[in-house]
Design an enzyme around this catalytic site. Structure first.
Site, PDB file in Angstrom:
ATOM      1  N   GLU A   1       0.867  -1.201   0.000  1.00 19.01           N
ATOM      2  CA  GLU A   1       0.000   0.000   0.000  1.00 19.01           C
ATOM      3  C   GLU A   1       0.897   1.243   0.000  1.00 19.01           C
ATOM      4  O   GLU A   1       2.105   1.137   0.241  1.00 19.01           O
ATOM      5  CB  GLU A   1      -0.860   0.021   1.268  1.00 19.01           C
ATOM      6  CG  GLU A   1      -1.757  -1.187   1.389  1.00 19.01           C
ATOM      7  CD  GLU A   1      -2.682  -1.099   2.591  1.00 19.01           C
ATOM      8  OE1 GLU A   1      -2.599  -0.103   3.352  1.00 19.01           O
ATOM      9  OE2 GLU A   1      -3.489  -2.027   2.748  1.00 19.01           O
TER      10      GLU A   1
ATOM     11  N   THR B   1      13.181  -6.556   0.255  1.00 19.63           N
ATOM     12  CA  THR B   1      14.364  -5.873  -0.296  1.00 19.63           C
ATOM     13  C   THR B   1      15.645  -6.546   0.218  1.00 19.63           C
ATOM     14  O   THR B   1      15.610  -7.333   1.172  1.00 19.63           O
ATOM     15  CB  THR B   1      14.384  -4.390   0.148  1.00 19.63           C
ATOM     16  OG1 THR B   1      14.530  -4.363   1.574  1.00 19.63           O
ATOM     17  CG2 THR B   1      13.126  -3.651  -0.261  1.00 19.63           C
TER      18      THR B   1
ATOM     19  N   GLU C   1       9.511  -8.894  -3.060  1.00 20.95           N
ATOM     20  CA  GLU C   1       9.594 -10.097  -2.209  1.00 20.95           C
ATOM     21  C   GLU C   1      10.620  -9.923  -1.096  1.00 20.95           C
ATOM     22  O   GLU C   1      11.319 -10.868  -0.732  1.00 20.95           O
ATOM     23  CB  GLU C   1       9.915 -11.347  -3.048  1.00 20.95           C
ATOM     24  CG  GLU C   1       8.930 -11.655  -4.152  1.00 20.95           C
ATOM     25  CD  GLU C   1       7.517 -11.898  -3.658  1.00 20.95           C
ATOM     26  OE1 GLU C   1       7.346 -12.153  -2.445  1.00 20.95           O
ATOM     27  OE2 GLU C   1       6.584 -11.789  -4.471  1.00 20.95           O
TER      28      GLU C   1
ATOM     29  N   ALA D   1       2.553   1.080   3.354  1.00 18.94           N
ATOM     30  CA  ALA D   1       2.968  -0.241   3.843  1.00 18.94           C
ATOM     31  C   ALA D   1       3.725  -0.978   2.758  1.00 18.94           C
ATOM     32  O   ALA D   1       3.128  -1.406   1.760  1.00 18.94           O
ATOM     33  CB  ALA D   1       1.759  -1.059   4.279  1.00 18.94           C
ATOM     34  N   GLY D   2       5.050  -1.071   2.924  1.00 19.15           N
ATOM     35  CA  GLY D   2       5.883  -1.809   1.976  1.00 19.15           C
ATOM     36  C   GLY D   2       6.599  -2.911   2.728  1.00 19.15           C
ATOM     37  O   GLY D   2       6.034  -3.968   3.016  1.00 19.15           O
TER      38      GLY D   2
HETATM   39  C1  LIG Z   1       7.600  -3.999 -10.131  1.00 18.72           C
HETATM   40  C2  LIG Z   1       7.044  -4.296  -8.770  1.00 18.72           C
HETATM   41  C3  LIG Z   1       6.070  -5.267  -8.617  1.00 18.72           C
HETATM   42  C4  LIG Z   1       5.525  -5.534  -7.364  1.00 18.72           C
HETATM   43  N1  LIG Z   1       4.513  -6.463  -7.235  1.00 18.72           N
HETATM   44  C5  LIG Z   1       3.842  -6.562  -6.052  1.00 18.72           C
HETATM   45  C6  LIG Z   1       2.655  -7.375  -5.947  1.00 18.72           C
HETATM   46  O1  LIG Z   1       2.242  -8.058  -6.884  1.00 18.72           O
HETATM   47  N2  LIG Z   1       1.975  -7.364  -4.782  1.00 18.72           N
HETATM   48  C7  LIG Z   1       2.384  -6.635  -3.714  1.00 18.72           C
HETATM   49  O2  LIG Z   1       1.715  -6.675  -2.680  1.00 18.72           O
HETATM   50  N3  LIG Z   1       3.524  -5.881  -3.768  1.00 18.72           N
HETATM   51  C8  LIG Z   1       4.252  -5.811  -4.914  1.00 18.72           C
HETATM   52  N4  LIG Z   1       5.380  -5.022  -4.991  1.00 18.72           N
HETATM   53  C9  LIG Z   1       5.790  -4.246  -3.850  1.00 18.72           C
HETATM   54  C10 LIG Z   1       7.102  -4.695  -3.236  1.00 18.72           C
HETATM   55  O3  LIG Z   1       6.943  -5.888  -2.554  1.00 18.72           O
HETATM   56  C11 LIG Z   1       7.599  -3.532  -2.353  1.00 18.72           C
HETATM   57  O4  LIG Z   1       8.034  -2.510  -3.232  1.00 18.72           O
HETATM   58  C12 LIG Z   1       8.693  -3.942  -1.412  1.00 18.72           C
HETATM   59  O5  LIG Z   1       8.199  -4.794  -0.410  1.00 18.72           O
HETATM   60  C13 LIG Z   1       9.352  -2.731  -0.730  1.00 18.72           C
HETATM   61  O6  LIG Z   1       8.416  -1.866  -0.213  1.00 18.72           O
HETATM   62  P1  LIG Z   1       8.464  -0.315  -0.574  1.00 18.72           P
HETATM   63  O7  LIG Z   1       8.619  -0.178  -2.030  1.00 18.72           O
HETATM   64  O8  LIG Z   1       7.300   0.350   0.058  1.00 18.72           O
HETATM   65  O9  LIG Z   1       9.791   0.209   0.087  1.00 18.72           O
HETATM   66  P2  LIG Z   1      10.022   0.626   1.617  1.00 18.72           P
HETATM   67  O10 LIG Z   1       9.579  -0.469   2.517  1.00 18.72           O
HETATM   68  O11 LIG Z   1       9.433   1.972   1.849  1.00 18.72           O
HETATM   69  O12 LIG Z   1      11.596   0.725   1.663  1.00 18.72           O
HETATM   70  C14 LIG Z   1      12.318   1.841   1.170  1.00 18.72           C
HETATM   71  C15 LIG Z   1      13.808   1.585   1.452  1.00 18.72           C
HETATM   72  O13 LIG Z   1      14.004   1.488   2.881  1.00 18.72           O
HETATM   73  C16 LIG Z   1      14.620   0.252   3.191  1.00 18.72           C
HETATM   74  N5  LIG Z   1      14.118  -0.243   4.462  1.00 18.72           N
HETATM   75  C17 LIG Z   1      12.834  -0.393   4.878  1.00 18.72           C
HETATM   76  N6  LIG Z   1      12.785  -0.911   6.100  1.00 18.72           N
HETATM   77  C18 LIG Z   1      14.069  -1.113   6.497  1.00 18.72           C
HETATM   78  C19 LIG Z   1      14.685  -1.633   7.665  1.00 18.72           C
HETATM   79  N7  LIG Z   1      13.958  -2.096   8.697  1.00 18.72           N
HETATM   80  N8  LIG Z   1      16.047  -1.692   7.718  1.00 18.72           N
HETATM   81  C20 LIG Z   1      16.782  -1.244   6.672  1.00 18.72           C
HETATM   82  N9  LIG Z   1      16.271  -0.740   5.548  1.00 18.72           N
HETATM   83  C21 LIG Z   1      14.923  -0.679   5.447  1.00 18.72           C
HETATM   84  C22 LIG Z   1      14.251  -0.673   2.037  1.00 18.72           C
HETATM   85  O14 LIG Z   1      15.140  -1.772   1.939  1.00 18.72           O
HETATM   86  C23 LIG Z   1      14.321   0.281   0.874  1.00 18.72           C
HETATM   87  O15 LIG Z   1      15.651   0.416   0.483  1.00 18.72           O
HETATM   88  C24 LIG Z   1       5.989  -4.798  -6.240  1.00 18.72           C
HETATM   89  C25 LIG Z   1       6.993  -3.836  -6.397  1.00 18.72           C
HETATM   90  C26 LIG Z   1       7.516  -3.585  -7.632  1.00 18.72           C
HETATM   91  C27 LIG Z   1       8.580  -2.518  -7.777  1.00 18.72           C
END
Ligand SMILES: Cc1cc2nc3c(=O)[nH]c(=O)nc-3n(C[C@H](O)[C@H](O)[C@H](O)COP(=O)(O)OP(=O)(O)OC[C@H]3O[C@@H](n4cnc5c(N)ncnc54)[C@H](O)[C@@H]3O)c2cc1C
Length: 389
Positions: free
Chosen positions: A126, A365, A363, A129-130
């Site tokens: 969302e 990062t 899946e 929520a990542g």
């Molecule tokens: C092309 C694509 C397809 C996708 N398909 C799906 C799908 O089908 N269904 C679905 O639900 N999701 C999907 N996703 C979402 C994907 O799973 C998320 O992008 C991913 O989980 C990271 O979340 P975020 O992008 O919000 O990054 P954030 O969680 O905001 O992270 C931003 C940065 O901060 C870092 N970070 C965050 N927390 C920590 C921590 N505790 N310690 C150190 N570093 C941290 C991360 O590693 C990253 O570098 C997709 C994403 C992409 C780009």
């Protein structure tokens, strides 16, 4: 210890390679041009997946799948990883969580999904929520015997190829009650907001959706209240192995292209592979691939031998981290060896370079995988990664 692939595993790998060469790779250019696989091509590709015997590769025969071992799936996925533009996703893998559904849900969703008659996409992420899914704001409330869902979902991969969505929501807004729901398309209260373009061109879209007072019958809940993560745990392992297989296949294709080019490209009166800086790059690429492949096959083999589930989770994180970063290194070197040609969109290496970047993000990062690995070492000791058992 026997590290030899069985005749069946070799046959599956060979068949998958031919399928990629004959069916998927010829669609790469078209997919780049259109930004995704054109609608007119989709039925024929679906039929080809069935004809080549790849329908339902990740599910049990009892549920309409092929009943393959993890190593058998891995050798297929490795070949699929050679293909650019996310065309590997044409070979569907119905979500693992469906196998935990009721008998009726298995009949309605899983069995037809294995046959390619239905397709589901997964919506957890969302705007807020990542990496931290406890921040999910999508709610599910039971009112007059029906669930009402409200929220917004992002990055929903293959939405435009799917006819149902598995939505991760918090019952009553409580993060301790993550729960999965099956939403059939179209649905009143479900709005497709947009499908933005991404760095890669991908066979299908990544959609943003709004759920507004979306009503669902009680039998559309998958598993129990609060079981959302429990049901997707197996999916994490499977998805991480799939990413490792794809990044391996991608790295191998790029390395092969670079190796051939280095032998034929002549500058300063000799093939460029005769320059040590080029040959050392090829050596580093081969070693990187060798290590990632050994790790991948070992973990697949451990899964098939029913090794401890927690150990598998721990190792799958290390594998995903290593493989996705390995492919970044290898493909970057391959592009460098190709010089300006490697930077051209018509070159598969340029596409692989863009395609595999997301494998360090989705899946879980790379940073989250490092947290998992570090947490496992802290909890269970170095042996999780250094012991053979
Ligand atoms: C092309 C694509 C397809 C996708 N398909 C799906 C799908 O089908 N269904 C679905 O639900 N999701 C999907 N996703 C979402 C994907 O799973 C998320 O992008 C991913 O989980 C990271 O979340 P975020 O992008 O919000 O990054 P954030 O969680 O905001 O992270 C931003 C940065 O901060 C870092 N970070 C965050 N927390 C920590 C921590 N505790 N310690 C150190 N570093 C941290 C991360 O590693 C990253 O570098 C997709 C994403 C992409 C780009």
């Amino acid at each position: 210890m026997d590290l030899e692939l069985s005749p069946r595993e070799k046959e599956l790998a060979q068949r998958a390679r031919e399928f990629c060469d004959q069916v998927l790779i010829p669609l790469e250019g078209l997919t780049s041009e259109h930004g995704e696989l054109p609608m007119e091509q989709r039925a024929a590709v679906r039929q080809a997946v069935r004809d080549w015997g790849f329908a339902g590769i990740n599910h049990a025969k009892a549920h309409g799948g092929l009943g393959l071992t993890m190593l058998e799936q891995t050798v297929i996925e490795e070949q699929l990883g050679r293909v650019t533009n996310g065309l590997w996703s044409c070979v569907w893998r119905p979500p693992v969580s469906l196998k935990f559904g009721t008998a009726a849900q298995i009949e309605e969703y899983l069995r037809p999904s294995c046959q390619g008659e239905r397709r589901g996409c997964f919506a957890i992420t969302e705007p807020n929520a990542g990496s931290d899914p406890r921040r999910v704001e999508t709610t599910a409330r039971l009112e007059n015997g029906r669930w009402r869902l409200d929220g917004e979902k992002w990055f929903v991969t293959s939405y435009n190829a799917s006819d149902f969505i598995i939505v991760h929501a918090h019952v009553d807004g409580d993060p301790d009650k993550p729960t999965l729901f099956l939403v059939d398309k179209p649905a009143e209260g479900l709005t497709h907001l947009r499908s933005p373009r991404f760095m890669h061109d991908f066979a299908f879209d990544h959609a943003e959706l709004r759920l507004e007072d979306l009503g669902l019958a009680p039998e559309k809940m998958l598993g129990g209240i609060g079981q959302g993560f429990e049901l997707t745990k197996d999916w994490f392992v499977e998805a991480r192995l799939q990413i490792a297989s794809h990044t391996l296949g991608a790295a191998i294709r790029a390395a092969e292209i670079a190796n051939d080019y280095a032998a034929s490209r002549v500058q300063f009166g000799r093939p460029i592979r005769d320059f040590q800086s080029i040959e050392f790059m090829l050596a580093d690429m081969a070693v990187d691939i060798f290590a990632a492949k050994s790790m991948l096959y070992r973990i697949a083999w451990e899964i098939d031998r029913k090794a401890d589930r927690k150990l598998i989770h721990a190792r799958a994180s290390a594998l995903k981290l290593h493989s996705s970063e390995m492919a970044g290194r290898v493909i970057d070197k391959a592009l460098q060896i190709l010089g300006g040609r490697g930077y051209m969109r018509e070159n598969p290496v340029e596409r692989l370079y863009r395609d595999i970047r997301v494998d360090r993000i989705w899946e879980g990062t790379s940073e989250i995988q490092r947290l998992v690995v570090a947490g496992q070492i802290r909890k269970r000791g170095m042996g999780v990664y250094t012991d053979w058992a």
